[in-house]
Design an enzyme around this catalytic site. Structure first.
Site, PDB file in Angstrom:
ATOM      1  N   LYS B  78       0.851  -1.200   0.000  1.00 11.79           N
ATOM      2  CA  LYS B  78       0.000   0.000   0.000  1.00 11.79           C
ATOM      3  C   LYS B  78       0.881   1.243   0.000  1.00 11.79           C
ATOM      4  O   LYS B  78       1.904   1.278   0.693  1.00 11.79           O
ATOM      5  CB  LYS B  78      -0.900  -0.027   1.245  1.00 11.79           C
ATOM      6  CG  LYS B  78      -1.943   1.086   1.278  1.00 11.79           C
ATOM      7  CD  LYS B  78      -2.835   0.986   2.529  1.00 11.79           C
ATOM      8  CE  LYS B  78      -3.970   2.005   2.488  1.00 11.79           C
ATOM      9  NZ  LYS B  78      -4.829   1.945   3.691  1.00 11.79           N
ATOM     10  N   SER B 158      -9.956   1.897   2.598  1.00 18.08           N
ATOM     11  CA  SER B 158      -9.038   2.655   1.780  1.00 18.08           C
ATOM     12  C   SER B 158      -8.002   1.823   1.031  1.00 18.08           C
ATOM     13  O   SER B 158      -7.459   2.290   0.026  1.00 18.08           O
ATOM     14  CB  SER B 158      -8.289   3.664   2.656  1.00 18.08           C
ATOM     15  OG  SER B 158      -7.428   3.016   3.565  1.00 18.08           O
ATOM     16  N   SER B 182     -10.386  -0.251   6.804  1.00 20.53           N
ATOM     17  CA  SER B 182      -9.699  -0.115   5.516  1.00 20.53           C
ATOM     18  C   SER B 182      -8.982  -1.367   5.007  1.00 20.53           C
ATOM     19  O   SER B 182      -8.516  -1.378   3.872  1.00 20.53           O
ATOM     20  CB  SER B 182      -8.682   1.024   5.589  1.00 20.53           C
ATOM     21  OG  SER B 182      -9.328   2.260   5.494  1.00 20.53           O
TER      22      SER B 182
END
Lengths: 95, 492
Positions: B78, B158, B182
């Protein structure tokens, strides 16, 4: 509680975010929607309840009071938008 | 040779050790898959040169009979994790050109154990979002589509890029961060497994901060076992994060296949929302039945503060974000927009560098922390948080081992469908996951079925602090009963 246009401008300034005049009304609506949503917390009885400070109970750890890092000034300024001789450059703040 | 992107992480690990293929071949297969899937926008930076170098180094270690627990396994990271010498933006315009000169502890642990970096994955800007639509790099397209439809769906957020990449077979596992859901929500939307560990289990050092008392890093993978393998490498004490906990990291993989006989599983009535889709309710009952069939005991419990978790979160998280994001001032790193004076420079820089959702949350956070409002909002929310945690402690104190809930209130929705007019509509996505962050607990999302339109749905298990092993045991039981779910590769 709800916010008015002046409060939106004041909060934007506190947050150091420039807000154009034509954005104020829209932001006011959005902030008020969020504030209305969190309003329901007012119905919870929090009498005598300690506010959470640490989600996992733990004692604050102490470190040895010694220098463990340094000599990386090049790294520190590597991503700065403007720098000179290992100093960050900012617009003039003192006349 | 069979498709090298179809293996689970555990299968690929074993095949590499048996020399069935090389680490370089495995990495090349994934790099090729990434190239074909660029339309999904799952990666914001591909790092093929670094990936091949790392894979070659893995092959050299294999040749010497060496190799770590993740040797040669290619991962997506990420874009919130700082990677030394590799651009890290948190998918924000304000960090467009930020190239860290250091490595986050979690990713350093992964490289120590032999993993290979394929690239940085897309996410909501500063991890603020539930659909990956707030990313400055544009939305991620889910590899899943409704049956008979080509409408583009969100992967959740997210950590949407990581979840989409794992589901589409672009990487064998990925990292995410979870502040309010997330990891677990995108895992559910993409039909894969995602785990948010106990607060303090993984170091937060070197991860772009959103809300420091809630943020926690965790793994995504296509099986529960794979997540267990990844967590063992990611977790551990780090002196650079004073909230990281000095507790031994167990061999989580040993939990897979362990008996759950006699375990007490709580079913909380407060998670039964008015107007909840029948499919979600049905899935929840099915999951409970699977656990019961495997010997667990189902117990009705009550978590009365549940409904207050999301409103309290929308005070605590923006407050911490407004403080954390104060560092983006156009001076030390990131974007600078010139102004009349230094204050004007700050204000223009932040107005231009932050997207709409980030500006909104920073302003809410600033407001609730401002003089005269602190007690009414922030202090009250922190007291409510104490009560939320107390609910869970009471249940665990009465012998509950884990709590079973739906992971999300619905399956994935279309890009552009939610939150346009009313930000709250988007926030409600996290209604089942956010309680876990507020109480610092571990939670796992396991794919459990498909809805009527052929989209994946997940179940969530919530555990006691530092008992991730229980979640892996129970998750593996659900996985065995539910089977695996794969999207049709329409993008390739």
């Amino acid at each position: 509680m709800s916010v008015d246009a002046d409060t939106v401008r004041r909060v934007a300034h506190l947050a150091r975010i420039a807000v154009a005049e034509d954005e104020v009304e829209n932001l006011r609506g959005e902030l008020n929607a969020i504030l209305a949503f969190v309003e329901q917390l007012a119905e919870v009885n929090v009498e005598g309840v300690e506010p959470m400070t640490s989600v996992m109970p733990m004692a604050m750890k102490m470190r040895e009071d010694v220098v463990t890092d340094g000599g990386i000034a090049d790294d520190i300024v590597a991503n700065a938008p403007a720098h000179e001789h290992h100093f960050f450059l900012v617009p003039k703040v003192v006349e | 040779m069979s498709d090298l992107t179809a293996f689970t992480l555990a299968q690929a690990r074993d095949a590499l050790r048996n020399k069935e293929f090389s680490a370089l071949e495995l990495t090349d297969a994934h790099l090729a898959a990434m190239e074909k899937a660029r339309g999904l926008n799952a990666f914001v930076l591909e790092t093929p040169d670094r990936a091949r170098d790392m894979a070659r180094a893995s092959d050299a270690r294999f040749a010497k009979g060496e190799g770590g627990p993740l040797e040669g396994l290619p991962l997506g990271i990420k874009d919130l994790f700082c990677t030394d010498g590799m651009r890290t933006t948190a998918c924000s315009h304000i960090l467009d050109n930020f190239v860290p000169t250091y490595e986050s502890t979690v990713t350093a642990n992964l490289w120590r154990d032999g993993a290979v970096l394929l690239g940085k994955t897309n996410n909501d800007e500063f991890a603020m979002g539930s659909s990956n639509e707030t990313s400055h790099s544009g939305p991620v397209v889910s590899p899943w589509r409704r049956r008979g439809s080509d409408v583009k769906l969100v992967p959740g957020g997210s950590s949407g890029g990581s979840a989409a990449a794992v589901a589409a077979g672009l990487c064998i596992g990925a990292t995410g961060t979870d502040t309010g859901g997330s990891i677990r929500q995108p895992a559910a939307f993409c039909g894969i497994v995602g785990l948010k560990p106990t607060y303090g289990r993984c170091s937060r050092w070197g991860i772009v901060a959103f809300a420091s008392s809630l943020d926690q890093a965790g793994p995504f993978a296509r099986s529960v076992r794979d997540c267990a393998i990844l967590l063992r490498s990611m977790a551990g004490h780090d002196p650079k994060d004073t909230t990281s906990v000095d507790v031994t990291v167990p061999d989580y993989e040993k939990s897979i296949g362990a008996s759950i006989k006699g375990m007490r599983i709580g079913i909380a009535k407060e998670y039964r929302l008015p107007g909840m889709a029948a499919e979600i309710e049905g899935l929840w009952q099915q999951g409970a039945q699977w656990l019961k069939d495997a010997g667990a005991q189902l117990i009705d419990i009550s978590l009365p503060m549940t409904k207050y978790a999301l409103p309290a979160y929308y005070i605590v998280a923006p407050a911490e974000a407004s403080s954390n994001l104060a560092r983006y001032d156009g001076v030390r790193y990131g974007l600078r927009v010139a102004g009349r004076d230094v204050i004007d420079m700050y204000e223009r820089t932040r107005a231009s560098g932050f997207g709409k959702e980030v500006r909104r949350r920073v302003m809410i956070g600033t407001y609730v922390l401002s003089a005269g409002y602190y007690d009414a909002y922030y202090l009250r929310a922190q007291k409510v948080r104490t009560l939320i945690k107390r609910d869970f402690e009471k249940c665990f104190g009465e012998g509950i081992d884990a709590i079973l809930t739906p992971a999300t209130p619905s399956a994935a929705f279309a890009i552009g469908e939610k939150g346009r007019a009313d930000p709250i509509e988007m926030y409600l996505n996290d209604v089942f996951t956010v309680t876990v962050n507020m109480a610092g607990l571990p939670g796992i999302s396991v794919p459990s079925g498909l809805d009527g339109q052929g989209l994946p749905l997940g179940l969530q298990l919530i555990g006691r602090p530092f008992e991730e092993e229980t979640l892996f045991k129970l998750g593996a039981v659900i996985e065995r009963a539910a089977g695996n779910f794969k999207p049709e590769p329409w993008w390739a």
